[in-house]
Design a protein around this motif. Structure first.
Motif, PDB file in Angstrom:
ATOM      1  N   UNK A  12       0.817  -1.213   0.000  1.00 24.58           N
ATOM      2  CA  UNK A  12       0.000   0.000   0.000  1.00 24.58           C
ATOM      3  C   UNK A  12       0.847   1.258   0.000  1.00 24.58           C
ATOM      4  N   UNK A  13       1.987   1.243   0.692  1.00 28.34           N
ATOM      5  CA  UNK A  13       2.771   2.461   0.799  1.00 28.34           C
ATOM      6  C   UNK A  13       3.445   2.849  -0.514  1.00 28.34           C
ATOM      7  N   UNK A  14       3.470   1.936  -1.510  1.00 35.41           N
ATOM      8  CA  UNK A  14       4.060   2.294  -2.796  1.00 35.41           C
ATOM      9  C   UNK A  14       3.188   3.280  -3.565  1.00 35.41           C
ATOM     10  N   UNK A  15       2.015   3.556  -3.063  1.00 37.79           N
ATOM     11  CA  UNK A  15       1.189   4.589  -3.689  1.00 37.79           C
ATOM     12  C   UNK A  15       1.863   5.949  -3.595  1.00 37.79           C
ATOM     13  N   UNK A  16       2.693   6.132  -2.560  1.00 38.93           N
ATOM     14  CA  UNK A  16       3.301   7.439  -2.315  1.00 38.93           C
ATOM     15  C   UNK A  16       4.797   7.474  -2.609  1.00 38.93           C
ATOM     16  N   UNK A  68      31.097  -1.601 -17.158  1.00 41.47           N
ATOM     17  CA  UNK A  68      29.950  -2.076 -17.938  1.00 41.47           C
ATOM     18  C   UNK A  68      28.679  -1.678 -17.194  1.00 41.47           C
ATOM     19  N   UNK A  69      27.761  -1.104 -17.909  1.00 41.22           N
ATOM     20  CA  UNK A  69      26.508  -0.687 -17.311  1.00 41.22           C
ATOM     21  C   UNK A  69      25.328  -1.350 -18.013  1.00 41.22           C
ATOM     22  N   UNK A  70      24.323  -1.589 -17.255  1.00 43.41           N
ATOM     23  CA  UNK A  70      23.053  -2.066 -17.807  1.00 43.41           C
ATOM     24  C   UNK A  70      21.934  -1.598 -16.894  1.00 43.41           C
ATOM     25  N   UNK A  71      20.729  -1.712 -17.384  1.00 48.91           N
ATOM     26  CA  UNK A  71      19.558  -1.178 -16.677  1.00 48.91           C
ATOM     27  C   UNK A  71      18.720  -2.333 -16.152  1.00 48.91           C
ATOM     28  N   UNK A  72      18.400  -2.260 -14.880  1.00 43.58           N
ATOM     29  CA  UNK A  72      17.474  -3.206 -14.250  1.00 43.58           C
ATOM     30  C   UNK A  72      16.173  -2.481 -13.880  1.00 43.58           C
ATOM     31  N   UNK A  73      15.089  -3.195 -13.968  1.00 42.68           N
ATOM     32  CA  UNK A  73      13.797  -2.616 -13.593  1.00 42.68           C
ATOM     33  C   UNK A  73      13.082  -3.552 -12.619  1.00 42.68           C
ATOM     34  N   UNK A  74      12.212  -2.952 -11.821  1.00 48.53           N
ATOM     35  CA  UNK A  74      11.341  -3.704 -10.904  1.00 48.53           C
ATOM     36  C   UNK A  74       9.904  -3.286 -11.188  1.00 48.53           C
ATOM     37  N   UNK A  75       9.183  -4.044 -12.009  1.00 53.75           N
ATOM     38  CA  UNK A  75       7.776  -3.707 -12.276  1.00 53.75           C
ATOM     39  C   UNK A  75       6.865  -4.265 -11.188  1.00 53.75           C
ATOM     40  N   UNK A  76       5.862  -3.503 -10.805  1.00 54.44           N
ATOM     41  CA  UNK A  76       4.888  -3.962  -9.811  1.00 54.44           C
ATOM     42  C   UNK A  76       3.588  -3.201 -10.021  1.00 54.44           C
ATOM     43  N   UNK A  77       2.514  -3.850  -9.704  1.00 56.12           N
ATOM     44  CA  UNK A  77       1.202  -3.254  -9.890  1.00 56.12           C
ATOM     45  C   UNK A  77       0.870  -2.242  -8.812  1.00 56.12           C
ATOM     46  N   UNK A  78       0.049  -1.281  -9.170  1.00 54.57           N
ATOM     47  CA  UNK A  78      -0.421  -0.308  -8.190  1.00 54.57           C
ATOM     48  C   UNK A  78      -1.307  -1.004  -7.163  1.00 54.57           C
ATOM     49  N   UNK A  79      -1.170  -0.567  -5.933  1.00 53.94           N
ATOM     50  CA  UNK A  79      -1.940  -1.208  -4.867  1.00 53.94           C
ATOM     51  C   UNK A  79      -3.424  -0.837  -4.994  1.00 53.94           C
ATOM     52  N   UNK A 108      13.267   7.681  -0.539  1.00 52.28           N
ATOM     53  CA  UNK A 108      13.547   7.976   0.862  1.00 52.28           C
ATOM     54  C   UNK A 108      13.439   6.725   1.717  1.00 52.28           C
ATOM     55  N   UNK A 109      14.590   6.307   2.264  1.00 51.16           N
ATOM     56  CA  UNK A 109      14.606   5.211   3.224  1.00 51.16           C
ATOM     57  C   UNK A 109      14.381   3.846   2.646  1.00 51.16           C
ATOM     58  N   UNK A 110      14.398   3.656   1.327  1.00 48.07           N
ATOM     59  CA  UNK A 110      14.141   2.352   0.721  1.00 48.07           C
ATOM     60  C   UNK A 110      15.446   1.735   0.252  1.00 48.07           C
TER      61      UNK A 110
END
Length: 952
Positions: free
Chosen positions: A76-80, A360-371, A87-89
């Motif tokens: 739920x807190x990922x809404x904000x 060497x650089x590459x991009x990582x993503x973390x997809x997740x649904x809105x709560x 911050x703090x994650x």
């Protein structure tokens, strides 16, 4: 008290309105809103040390597709704030793990499609087959040794265009990707009309005759329409500055038509540049294909829309080279991002790929649904509201029995009416009923009424009426087999059937009957002697029953109703009549609120109980305002009628205005709140006007609507491609939702996505999807016809029982004047609470609750309805699709009353029409004439007293 009931034509209109009401549905989300988040991380690998450096960059929003899977839902807190940064994650989000030690929101590498298939459309065009890695090893996509593509477990960032969304997602899945992100682009808005006729001669300029240009309002806005946020910008672009090779449009033009003027945007190089960002929030322009000069050297460019899109399936006939039988189901998530966010992702991936050497650089993503909440309180509130509506509607339908007992008991207490019971021998045959509190055979008793005549000189209550005459009586017996129920139009009140012999049904006696009232039957010539009251057969068809005119349904009505409802439902499915229905429902709801809510409320506040404003206001409200209007000759209207009607129509018309001026009126609190109030009033009004008096009719009706509901909700999608009931009820519109998001004031959008109003609806709270829980009024009214029959049956038993219990009282003592008649079939003697302890009072009230819930038929049927409706909502919640509520309500309610009737050995009586209700209906008729009897007897006493004085 409720105002007088509407005339019979209003009853017929209510029956026709009932044909509109029928189903329980699951809400549908129309708007293309962001449904997912994507956290972006830049990973730096140092080859010299083998260490990794993780850095959180930013978070973007994305919308999901109608096909494929969904990323795991975030807390739920990922809404904000971001899930894995900010911050703090912690960047590696180790604190978001499942119980099995695996991350609940895994990280994926973000990669671009292979260079040989930049749009991932080769499979759709038939030039590649990623399902067969061995056959495509030469293309460079698969490793010839491992037959792996290198995209396993990653997300692919795919540009829009050149083939369908589903084709791109399917190719990504075949390449082993864990998900696909489709980014919107400017060049994807240009297409070729005929790809086989591409011109290769560019010396004479672009071949614009074969170009399919972007569509106005769908893709861009020039400022000529009323768009949301006043979006609209127009510029003139020199064609010499752009490149149209290869046809129809070169991707490199995107840079020249993107961004502010400082970035070299050709679209922003116009006067009033300070308004560019204000009127073109996307800061991107599309060529419209319209010449801005006579020689064609200048083209018009307008502000491009950059909104979210819910990617849809390409259907069966998608036109690609992949056979339909080989198009496997897409299970990976497919997300859509806007041009702004897509370019951000693309730039990060390209910049990371340019890093060479030790870093060497590459991009990582973390997809997740809105709560969003897993369940909704609105569903519980709808359940409670439905039960309350059904209870109050059924309770009010039996009101005439309760008010009749009050009149009868008061008349007995005042010495105006006397009971006398004489036992009769029943010749009934068949199965003997069980002797329980619920099955007392009150229909086998004769309960006799007698009105007391006056003796001159007495100074008792009610004009000195204190004496009784044992000679005559009004008899309630089983002599007649008339099937006259409360409100049967064929049983219109007629007071002519007064006779002096025991053969009350003979035509001769009926012909000799007086033509006034019951009191007229008691009239006598001037004399000091007491007159003997004359006997009246209350079982005769001419004896007054209820004053209320109701419509009794029979089996033929049930069949006609289902046919009319089906026809009307198909009309709404094939023709857009939503706005007409909304207007008619609002006007009808105004009448219903006036009848059921405001007139009784104002009567209690200003006239009968509280008398707010004093006697002056009360007298004024009851005074005549006007009368003899066209179509209402002979009708007078009081100021109370005017005030209550004005209130109802004001709220109803305001509701219509909101419904016709908003794209989705259900987001307005006033709209859904007033709609629910009107729905409750409609249920109370219809169940008060339309009655079922036998289980046989109820069984026919409920079995028919049982099949009707299942067909239109569950079977119709296999015939028409979608559920007829759900499409009609949820307001499915042919208007593109994304168009209405851009142009909410457009005429085609106003009210287009509102559900039909014949339902109770409460929006989902704290849910970005913007849905609502709802229940069709038909799912309350149709079972309610059976439940209101049970309520009236229990009240009829209570009325006859109370009259039977007091029938031996001839004088002295008072009748226990119960305020209400138990709907549970009770009606026991009152308890002296003042003399008992608190424990006794507690057990007394507890016993009344238990009796109301489990005795009789009304209480058990309400419990069965509550359980059936709860099961329906549970199935909706678990299956995520609409359900026909009658599939669960009909077996629960009809099965309960059939079982109880069989168990109590009353099924035969209930099936054909309970005789105890016939007896109670005659009591209702007598109670309605008690005021006339009081007045007539008082006049008789005064006349006798005057004659005595004259003789003296």
């Amino acid at each position: 008290a409720l105002p007088p009931s509407p005339p019979h034509p209003m009853t017929m209109r209510a029956l026709l309105a009932l044909a509109l009401l029928a189903a329980h549905h699951q809400p549908v989300v129309h708007a293309a809103t962001p449904t997912s988040y994507i956290d972006i991380h830049l990973i730096t690998s140092f080859t010299s040390t083998g260490s990794l450096e993780k850095g959180y960059l930013f978070r973007i929003e994305a919308s999901e597709s109608t096909f494929g899977g969904s990323p795991p839902k975030g807390p739920k807190w990922t809404t904000y704030s971001a899930l894995t940064g900010g911050a703090g994650k912690e960047a590696d989000h180790l604190h978001h793990q499942s119980t099995h030690g695996k991350s609940a929101h895994p990280t994926h590498r973000l990669m671009l499609p292979p260079d040989v298939d930049a749009f991932l459309c080769n499979e759709s065009k038939g030039t590649a087959d990623y399902k067969n890695p061995a056959g495509n090893s030469a293309s460079g996509v698969f490793d010839p040794d491992t037959l792996l593509s290198g995209y396993e477990g990653s997300y692919m960032l795919i540009p829009r265009g050149h083939c369908t969304f589903e084709a791109k997602a399917r190719s990504a899945q075949r390449l082993g990707a864990a998900g696909a992100i489709v980014r919107n682009t400017l060049d994807s808005r240009y297409q070729l009309i005929n790809e086989d006729a591409v011109s290769t001669n560019y010396k004479g300029g672009p071949d614009w005759g074969n170009t399919k240009w972007p569509v106005e309002q769908r893709d861009y806005e020039c400022g000529t329409h009323k768009a949301s946020g006043h979006v609209g910008w127009r510029a003139e672009i020199e064609t010499a500055a752009l490149n149209f090779y290869p046809a129809p449009y070169n991707t490199n033009n995107d840079v020249l038509l993107t961004g502010p003027a400082v970035d070299g945007s050709l679209c922003a190089k116009e006067p009033n540049l300070e308004n560019f960002e204000k009127h073109c929030p996307s800061q991107r322009c599309l060529l419209t294909g319209r010449n801005a000069s006579d020689d064609g050297s200048v083209l018009e460019a307008c502000c491009a829309w950059d909104t979210y899109l819910r990617m849809g399936s390409d259907g069966v006939n998608d036109g690609d080279a992949v056979p339909q039988e080989e198009e496997e189901e897409i299970t990976i998530p497919a997300l859509y991002v806007t041009m702004e966010h897509g370019e951000e992702l693309y730039d990060v991936v390209v910049d990371a790929a340019l890093q060479q050497g030790e870093t060497v650089q590459f991009v990582n993503i973390v997809p997740y649904g809105r709560w969003y909440p897993s369940g909704h309180y609105s569903g519980v509130l709808i359940w409670v509201l439905a039960l309350f509506t059904l209870w109050i509607a059924a309770y009010e339908s039996a009101k005439e029995y309760r008010t009749s007992w009050k009149k009868i008991s008061q008349a007995v207490n005042d010495g105006v009416l006397v009971f006398q019971r004489s036992a009769t021998n029943s010749n009934a045959t068949g199965r003997r009923r069980t002797e329980t509190e619920d099955t007392v055979d009150l229909a086998e008793e004769n309960v006799e009424f007698e009105l007391a005549s006056a003796a001159p000189g007495n100074n008792g209550q009610n004009g000195g009426i204190t004496t009784t005459s044992p000679g005559g009586s009004f008899s309630i017996s089983d002599d007649a087999e008339g099937d006259d129920f409360v409100g049967n139009p064929s049983a219109s009140p007629n007071l002519d059937d007064v006779a002096t012999s025991n053969d009350e049904d003979s035509p001769a006696n009926n012909a000799r009957a007086p033509t006034d009232s019951i009191a007229a039957a008691l009239s006598h010539p001037p004399t000091m002697q007491q007159q003997q009251p004359q006997r009246v057969n209350l079982q005769s068809r001419s004896t007054p029953t209820a004053a209320m005119q109701n419509l009794e349904l029979n089996a033929l009505h049930a069949v006609i109703f289902v046919v009319c409802a089906s026809v009307f439902l198909f009309i709404l499915f094939f023709f857009n009549l939503d706005k007409v229905i909304r207007v008619l429902y609002g006007l009808g709801g105004s009448v219903a609120m006036n009848q059921i809510l405001f007139y009784p409320l104002y009567t209690k506040l200003f006239v009968s109980k509280f008398q707010l404003g004093g006697a002056v206001v009360s007298k004024k409200l009851q005074s005549r305002a006007f009368g003899n209007l066209p179509g209402c000759r002979g009708e007078n209207f009081t100021w109370m009628d005017v005030v209550s009607s004005a209130t109802g129509y004001a709220l109803g018309i305001a509701w219509i205005v909101v419904g016709l001026t908003r794209v989705q009126p259900m987001t307005n609190v006033y709209y859904w709140l007033i709609q629910d109030v009107m729905g409750v009033c409609f249920c109370v009004l219809i169940l008060g006007l339309i009655h079922i008096n036998t289980i046989m009719v109820a069984s026919v009706l409920l079995c028919l609507v049982f099949v009707y509901d299942i067909f239109h909700v569950l079977i119709s999608p296999y015939i028409f491609g979608s559920s007829v009931m759900i499409d009609v009820a949820t307001g499915s519109s042919s208007v593109d939702p994304s168009f209405c998001e851009k142009y909410p004031t457009d005429k085609a959008c106003k009210g287009s996505f509102a559900p039909l109003p014949m339902l109770l609806a409460i929006p989902w709270f704290n849910d970005f999807r913007g849905g609502f829980s709802m229940l069709g009024l038909g799912d309350i009214i149709l079972p309610g016809l059976l439940i209101s029959f049970a309520a009236r049956y229990d009240s009829a038993i209570a009325l006859v029982r109370k009259c039977s219990q007091t029938s031996s009282i001839r004088s002295g003592g008072n009748v226990a004047d119960s305020d209400e008649t138990d709907l549970g079939g009770g009606g026991g003697e009152a308890t002296n609470e003042s003399s008992g302890s608190s424990s006794r009072r507690y057990h007394y009230h507890l016993g009344r609750v238990i009796k109301a819930l489990f005795h009789g038929y009304f209480g058990p049927l309400m419990i069965a309805y509550a359980i059936g409706l709860m099961i329906a909502y549970i199935v909706v919640w678990t299956t995520k699709r609409g359900q026909p509520a009658l599939l669960y309500l009909v077996p629960a309610c009809l099965g309960t009353i059939l079982f109880l009737g069989w168990r109590r050995r009353e099924l035969s009586d209930l099936w054909s029409g309970p005789k105890v209700m016939q007896k109670a209906n005659r009591m209702v008729g007598v109670a309605s004439k008690i005021p006339e009897g009081r007045s007539a007897t008082a006049r008789e006493a005064n006349n006798s007293l005057a004659e005595t004085s004259t003789m003296v």
